[in-house]
Write an enzyme that holds these catalytic residues in place. Structure first.
Site, short mmCIF file in Angstrom:
data_model
loop_
_atom_site.label_atom_id
_atom_site.label_comp_id
_atom_site.label_asym_id
_atom_site.label_seq_id
_atom_site.Cartn_x
_atom_site.Cartn_y
_atom_site.Cartn_z
N SER A 30 0.85 -1.20 0.00
CA SER A 30 0.00 0.00 0.00
C SER A 30 0.88 1.24 0.00
CB SER A 30 -0.87 0.01 1.26
OG SER A 30 -1.53 1.25 1.40
N TYR A 37 -1.67 -0.90 10.52
CA TYR A 37 -1.72 -1.18 9.07
C TYR A 37 -0.49 -0.59 8.39
CZ TYR A 37 -3.74 -1.13 4.28
OH TYR A 37 -3.98 -1.30 2.93
P1 NAP Z 1 -11.33 -6.18 0.27
O1 NAP Z 1 -12.25 -5.70 -0.80
O2 NAP Z 1 -11.69 -5.92 1.69
O3 NAP Z 1 -11.06 -7.74 0.09
C1 NAP Z 1 -10.18 -8.34 0.98
C2 NAP Z 1 -9.92 -9.76 0.59
O4 NAP Z 1 -8.99 -10.32 1.53
C3 NAP Z 1 -11.17 -10.60 0.63
O5 NAP Z 1 -11.11 -11.56 -0.40
C4 NAP Z 1 -11.06 -11.28 2.00
O6 NAP Z 1 -11.68 -12.57 2.05
C5 NAP Z 1 -9.58 -11.46 2.13
N1 NAP Z 1 -9.15 -11.60 3.52
C6 NAP Z 1 -9.29 -10.72 4.54
N2 NAP Z 1 -8.78 -11.23 5.66
C7 NAP Z 1 -8.30 -12.47 5.35
C8 NAP Z 1 -7.66 -13.49 6.06
N3 NAP Z 1 -7.40 -13.36 7.37
N4 NAP Z 1 -7.31 -14.63 5.41
C9 NAP Z 1 -7.58 -14.79 4.08
N5 NAP Z 1 -8.19 -13.84 3.35
C10 NAP Z 1 -8.55 -12.70 3.97
O7 NAP Z 1 -9.85 -5.59 0.11
P2 NAP Z 1 -9.14 -4.85 -1.13
O8 NAP Z 1 -9.50 -3.40 -1.03
O9 NAP Z 1 -9.39 -5.60 -2.38
O10 NAP Z 1 -7.60 -4.96 -0.69
C11 NAP Z 1 -6.76 -6.00 -1.17
C12 NAP Z 1 -5.32 -5.64 -0.86
O11 NAP Z 1 -4.99 -4.37 -1.43
C13 NAP Z 1 -5.00 -5.53 0.63
O12 NAP Z 1 -3.70 -5.99 0.87
C14 NAP Z 1 -5.07 -4.04 0.88
O13 NAP Z 1 -4.31 -3.64 2.01
C15 NAP Z 1 -4.45 -3.54 -0.42
N6 NAP Z 1 -4.76 -2.15 -0.70
C16 NAP Z 1 -6.04 -1.77 -0.97
C17 NAP Z 1 -6.31 -0.43 -1.22
C18 NAP Z 1 -7.69 0.06 -1.54
O14 NAP Z 1 -7.90 1.29 -1.60
N7 NAP Z 1 -8.65 -0.82 -1.78
C19 NAP Z 1 -5.27 0.51 -1.19
C20 NAP Z 1 -3.98 0.08 -0.91
C21 NAP Z 1 -3.73 -1.25 -0.68
P3 NAP Z 1 -13.21 -12.76 2.54
O15 NAP Z 1 -13.95 -11.54 2.04
O16 NAP Z 1 -13.61 -14.04 1.91
O17 NAP Z 1 -13.17 -12.82 4.03
#
Ligand code: NAP
Length: 266
Positions: free
Chosen positions: A148, A161
């Site tokens: 991130s 985080y």
């Molecule tokens: P999201 O929509 O909340 O989806 C999160 C995913 O991670 C879901 O598939 C969830 O599975 C899974 N997950 C959560 N806890 C878990 C665990 N303990 N074990 C296995 N799977 C787990 O998140 P996202 O926004 O796509 O983010 C994905 C990545 O991008 C993360 O690393 C996040 O920090 C990074 N990121 C996101 C953003 C943003 O703005 N979205 C910005 C910077 C970085 P279930 O739903 O099945 O529980």
């Protein structure tokens, strides 16, 4: 021939958001996919079915990445099912919010366990498998960590985080050094603000729909923007790229050049 034909990808947190986008993008380019999820079984199954409908093999697998025994089981099962792992994407994360002097230790610890240790377990165990494969004569693998911009920018009220994201980037650089002799590449991606179900749950639809105006590119990122960067790092085109961090943020972190410093104390 598609660039990931014959390759197997394991993607954590692939039931939704960025992980889902990565699974569909890699499958579209020929990869078989292990779709990891924690709680959204139905969504994970839908991702697996979408992969299968592209003519690829797919398997949804429940595992909480904070549980190293569960990660070990997932890696072993992936190898039993697909024969090998060529691409590992450590994407799953969670976060807690609040001033560091107020957040509970339990909430902080959960963030560390998933966002930091979960990535550690995933990368370590997939790397062990990839090295075994290389010693058996297979081409080296690709490990990609979804980190991130918070690894670099101390966004307030996200101490656990931010700390976890900085830690996993340094893990990735360390692993890149150790694994280079096996030609296993380890790279990181720092996404900016991406429109995902997790962000919509956290901030609400109206704020997310408005937020794009604050991004220099004029919109939030989409999971596909990150997935395309993953596809590059997972491809042969990136064979000579290791230990690097790719910023995919639509100019978000350039924004500080535009800051009105008279507001800095606010
Ligand atoms: P999201 O929509 O909340 O989806 C999160 C995913 O991670 C879901 O598939 C969830 O599975 C899974 N997950 C959560 N806890 C878990 C665990 N303990 N074990 C296995 N799977 C787990 O998140 P996202 O926004 O796509 O983010 C994905 C990545 O991008 C993360 O690393 C996040 O920090 C990074 N990121 C996101 C953003 C943003 O703005 N979205 C910005 C910077 C970085 P279930 O739903 O099945 O529980």
């Amino acid at each position: 021939m598609k660039r990931f034909e014959g390759k197997v990808a394991l993607i954590t947190g692939a039931s939704r958001g960025i992980g889902r986008g990565i699974a569909l993008c890699l499958a579209d380019e020929g990869a078989d996919v292990r779709v990891n999820y924690r709680s959204h079984a139905e969504e994970a199954q839908q991702v697996a079915e979408a992969v299968t409908s592209m003519g690829r093999r797919a398997l949804a697998w429940q595992a909480d990445v904070s549980d190293r025994h569960a990660v070990a089981g997932m890696v072993t099962a992936a190898v039993e099912h697909f024969g090998h792992i060529d691409i590992a994407v450590a994407n799953a994360a969670t976060e807690n919010h609040g001033p560091v002097i107020e957040t509970s230790w339990e909430d902080d610890l959960r963030t560390f366990e998933v966002t930091q240790f979960g990535v550690f377990h995933t990368c370590k165990m997939c790397a062990q498998q990839m090295v075994k494969q290389v010693l058996g004569g297979r081409k080296g693998g690709k490990i990609i960590i979804i980190s991130s911009v918070c690894a670099e920018i101390p966004v307030r009220e996200r101490a656990a985080y931010n700390m976890s994201k900085a830690a996993i980037n340094h893990l990735g650089r360390t692993m890149a050094v150790e694994l280079i002799r096996y030609h296993v590449n380890v790279n990181m991606i720092n996404p900016g603000w991406i429109d995902t179900p997790g962000e919509r749950d956290m901030y609400g639809d109206s704020m997310i729909d408005e937020a794009g105006k604050q991004i220099p590119w004029g919109r939030l990122g989409m999971p596909e923007d990150i997935a395309k960067a993953v596809a590059y790092l997972a491809s042969d085109d990136a064979d000579f790229v290791t230990g690097t961090t790719l910023l995919v943020d639509g100019g978000l972190t350039l924004y500080c050049g535009d800051l009105d410093l008279t507001q800095a104390a606010d």
